[in-house]
Design an enzyme around this catalytic site. Structure first.
Site, PDB file in Angstrom:
ATOM      1  N   ASP A 271       1.023  -1.194   0.056  1.00  0.00           N
ATOM      2  CA  ASP A 271      -0.116   0.075  -0.002  1.00  0.00           C
ATOM      3  C   ASP A 271       0.992   1.110  -0.214  1.00  0.00           C
ATOM      4  OD1 ASP A 271      -2.173   1.901   0.350  1.00  0.00           O
ATOM      5  OD2 ASP A 271      -3.159   0.742   1.696  1.00  0.00           O
TER       6      ASP A 271
HETATM    7  C1  BGC Z   1      -4.975   3.103   0.587  1.00  0.00           C
HETATM    8  C2  BGC Z   1      -5.525   2.136  -0.452  1.00  0.00           C
HETATM    9  C3  BGC Z   1      -5.482   3.006  -1.882  1.00  0.00           C
HETATM   10  C4  BGC Z   1      -3.965   3.774  -1.913  1.00  0.00           C
HETATM   11  C5  BGC Z   1      -4.064   4.189  -3.348  1.00  0.00           C
HETATM   12  C6  BGC Z   1      -3.909   3.987   0.147  1.00  0.00           C
HETATM   13  O1  BGC Z   1      -4.150   5.272   1.272  1.00  0.00           O
HETATM   14  O2  BGC Z   1      -4.961   2.429   1.777  1.00  0.00           O
HETATM   15  O3  BGC Z   1      -6.534   1.601  -0.416  1.00  0.00           O
HETATM   16  O4  BGC Z   1      -5.414   2.135  -2.879  1.00  0.00           O
HETATM   17  O5  BGC Z   1      -3.979   4.697  -0.927  1.00  0.00           O
HETATM   18  O6  BGC Z   1      -4.622   5.155  -3.415  1.00  0.00           O
END
Ligand code: BGC
Length: 744
Positions: A271
């Protein structure tokens, strides 16, 4: 020769030649991967593992220099075309993945996933995901960070809105449908967040999770497994630590379970800067150690951390990370790109824009999906649907006219200008019925004062019916929106009480990303409709239901608490040694609140009534390979057509470890005309009637299985079946049978 024999032979031959074709296509992909890998420098390999967002730190020349394998937050064809042109200038011309959070729509917004789950319909989930993907892929996005397969039993956690609620079976069915819908529409899925992220302590986003392994397998992992079987191209590791081991460096999750037990051969991304956060987690001293631990555990791609690109080449040269590990990660990324056909794709036309959306068809689909997600929580005195003879309606509440909020969090390229608000929807429909509509917000979105209440009461008193639209503004829901108090915010309860006290019939429409604590409102406001965040066409869909053009059929995908302090709260809990007894304090109780939820899991009313009768279990003694088949008559006793979600729950009353009081094992949504009876048969494979042990093996123990069938999780007993002989399955053997558990 009998015809069935000939057909059987023919289909066996067809299946075997299809299998052969599949295997040789796989071989061809593997050959192309090996060939390309053989030409790559270490730096180019590590470049494939680097995922960078639009904007800093992305340098556009990173793309032509082979330093980015994937990018995110590209949401228009012009930028995609520019990046693709840079790829063509790179030495090996390896196409990029263009990732974006396309969760519930691209330009046309569909209901948020939690609301969509209330439809209890894989068809609806597929449809919504397919539309989201069709619009996004039109402008060049080819990879979505969805579906979110995190089960959650705690609505303090704001991200509960992105998932399917609290049930592992419902979650598995819908996650699979979402993965398939995205793929059909042109997006590869990245199922997230692997794993346990939905159970943070205190409901605090990003906080630690403690879940015993058997419970991971039984409850939190099935939806991820369903995603593997539905062909999810990739997975995203979660931010949280699971039992003390951060998911981003957790070899048990990423290698033992995902790869070895489930056979997943796509790739895993971290992530957002999740690898760097291993330092904050306290398991890495610096970026190099964080990168090393993550890649060795099985994270193939570094989202936004720049740690792989910075450190992995040196880690390899120093002998701390074998180059074979890097090769394997690159292989997974390249395999995915070949499988998606990216190497053979023509460049995007930069003139494409999303201005053509929402099309008429997309709006129709969004309205259809939203209609199915509406949950009629209560309807005392049949306040709804709007009665003929109604001449005036007062629409009260700030969320009645909130075109941005109704799109919900993570609305990709959603434009509030596209939204049909609830006020718009009611006005359009009322006009055709000759009903006048007035509107007063009652308060602003956060509802911090009652200054606007007098005008709202004035409007209410002049109307035949009050439709109040309150709840949770979008900014209070989603990522980083944990709450300690889920009561309707600000002065909403006071305002709703005042509206109810006018003596006018009041119907409350709730907008929001989770159950709201209603306090006295549940008693004083007769009709309540949960609308979640209903999306672009939300206003039309809600009006359809309010006016009875559509009969509400949604069911709660999670338990609705009376008080925040009841959380975590879920229906499929274990029994205790002291089940609740009225008037006995020393049993399962609160001393200051009822122990029961306000509305149970699976709950949702209709404008008609359904009756269940003549439930029958086809075969009571069950062996391995068989299924528990339960038939029941469902009758529409009212005078309107309606849809009912028929639900089957089981319980193993005596086992070697405590088993949940109820578990949803099958459901089916049926249409019933007034007076009509349908006999519905629900089927549960015997191999899904057991439970996991800590090592991931599965056991279905001999003995009784209780069966319950009905329209919610309080369903009535339909009798008992018997497992004849204990069945034991090692983790790998469950691979084939897990998919048969997805009856829909
Ligand atoms: C979130 C993810 C998301 C990623 C990209 C993160 O902060 O936890 O779910 O896909 O950002 O935007």
């Amino acid at each position: 020769m009998r015809l069935s024999y000939v057909l059987g032979l023919f289909s066996a031959l067809a299946v075997s030649s299809l299998l052969q074709a599949g295997a040789s296509a796989q071989d061809a992909v593997e050959r192309r991967v090996d060939d390309l890998l053989g030409q790559m420098t270490l730096e180019e390999k590590v470049g494939q593992l680097n995922l960078v967002s639009h904007g800093p730190p992305l340098r556009w020349e990173d793309i032509s220099e082979g330093k980015a394998g994937a990018v995110l937050n590209f949401n228009n064809a012009g930028d995609v075309a520019r990046a693709q042109a840079l790829v063509r200038q790179s030495r090996l011309k390896i196409p990029l993945l263009f990732g974006l959070d396309v969760l519930h729509g691209f330009r046309t917004q569909f209901p948020l996933p939690l609301g969509e789950a209330a439809a209890f319909s894989p068809r609806i989930s597929f449809l919504a995901s397919e539309w989201a993907a069709k619009e996004a892929s039109y402008v060049g996005v080819n990879w979505t960070f969805a579906p979110m397969a995190d089960l959650s039993r705690d609505s303090r956690w704001g991200r509960i809105v992105e998932g399917f609620g609290e049930d592992p079976y419902l979650g598995s069915v819908l996650t699979a449908a979402r993965v398939e819908g995205f793929r059909k529409g042109g997006l590869a899925a990245s199922t997230k967040h692997f794993a346990g992220y939905g159970a943070p302590q205190g409901g605090r986003d990003y906080d630690t999770t403690y879940i015993p392994r058997a419970e991971m397998y039984d409850t939190y992992l099935p939806s991820f497994r369903a995603a593997v079987e539905a062909g999810s191209a990739s997975f995203m590791a979660a931010f949280n630590a699971l039992n003390g081991e951060p998911s981003t460096a957790n070899p048990w999750l990423l290698t033992d379970v995902l790869r070895n037990q489930w056979g997943f051969d796509g790739f895993v991304t971290s992530d957002w800067v999740g690898i760097g956060e291993l330092i904050n987690h306290g398991i890495a001293a610096d970026g190099a150690e964080a990168a090393r631990k993550a890649v060795l555990a099985g994270v193939d791609m570094d989202m936004m951390g720049q740690l792989y690109i910075r450190h992995l080449p040196d880690e390899v040269r120093a002998g701390r990370v074998p180059e074979s590990v890097i090769d394997e990660s690159v292989r997974r990324v390249l395999r995915t790109k070949f499988r998606l056909g990216l190497f053979d794709q023509a460049p995007i036309d930069p003139a494409r824009t999303d201005d053509d959306f929402p099309s008429k068809e997309a709006r129709q689909a969004a309205r259809e999906v939203a209609r199915e997600t509406l949950v009629l929580l209560q309807n005392k005195g049949d306040v709804l649907p709007v009665k003929s003879g109604t001449r005036s309606i007062a629409v009260i509440g700030p969320l009645a006219d909130a075109p941005q909020d109704q799109l919900g969090p993570h609305a990709a390229r959603g434009h509030k200008q596209d939204s049909v608000t609830i006020l718009d929807g009611i006005r359009r429909r009322a006009q055709s019925a000759g009903i006048t509509v007035s509107h007063a917000p009652g308060c602003d979105l956060m509802c911090g004062s009652t200054d606007l209440l007098p005008a709202a009461l004035d409007a209410a008193k002049k109307a035949d019916l009050v439709i109040a639209v309150f709840g949770e503004p979008q900014e209070l829901s989603g990522e980083a929106a944990s709450r300690v108090d889920l009561r309707l915010t600000g002065k909403q309860i006071q305002i709703l009480e005042a509206l109810a006290a006018t003596g006018k019939p009041v119907a409350l429409v709730i907008m929001g990303g989770r159950p709201q604590i209603l306090g006295p409102v549940a008693e004083h406001v007769p009709a309540i409709l949960m609308a979640w965040y209903p999306g672009t066409e939300g206003g039309n869909a809600v009006a359809d239901a309010l006016f009875g053009d559509v009969n509400p059929s949604g069911k709660l995908p999670l338990t609705w608490p009376r008080a925040t302090g009841q959380l975590p709260l879920y229906y499929n809990r274990l029994p205790t040694g002291r089940p609740t007894l009225a008037n006995n304090r020393f049993t399962l109780q609160y001393i200051d609140e009822a122990i029961t939820p306000l509305y149970p899991f699976g709950w949702g009313l209709s404008y008609t009534q359904f009756a269940y009768s003549d439930a029958a279990i086809a075969k009571r003694s069950l062996e391995s390979g068989e299924s528990l088949d339960v038939a029941v008559n469902v009758t529409n006793k009212g005078s309107r057509a309606g849809q009912e979600v028929v639900q089957l729950y089981t319980r193993d009353p005596v086992a070697s470890r405590s088993r949940p009081l109820r578990e949803l094992k099958a459901f089916e949504k049926v249409d019933l005309a007034p007076g009509e009876t349908k006999r519905v048969t629900l089927r549960v494979p015997v191999e899904s009637l057991g439970f996991h042990l800590d090592d991931g093996s599965y056991v279905v123990e001999a003995g009784a299985i209780q069966v319950f069938v009905g329209g919610n999780s309080l369903a009535e007993s339909a009798g008992e079946a018997e497992i004849a002989k204990t069945i034991r399955m090692p983790p790998e053997e469950r691979r084939a049978s897990a998919s048969t558990g997805l009856a829909q």
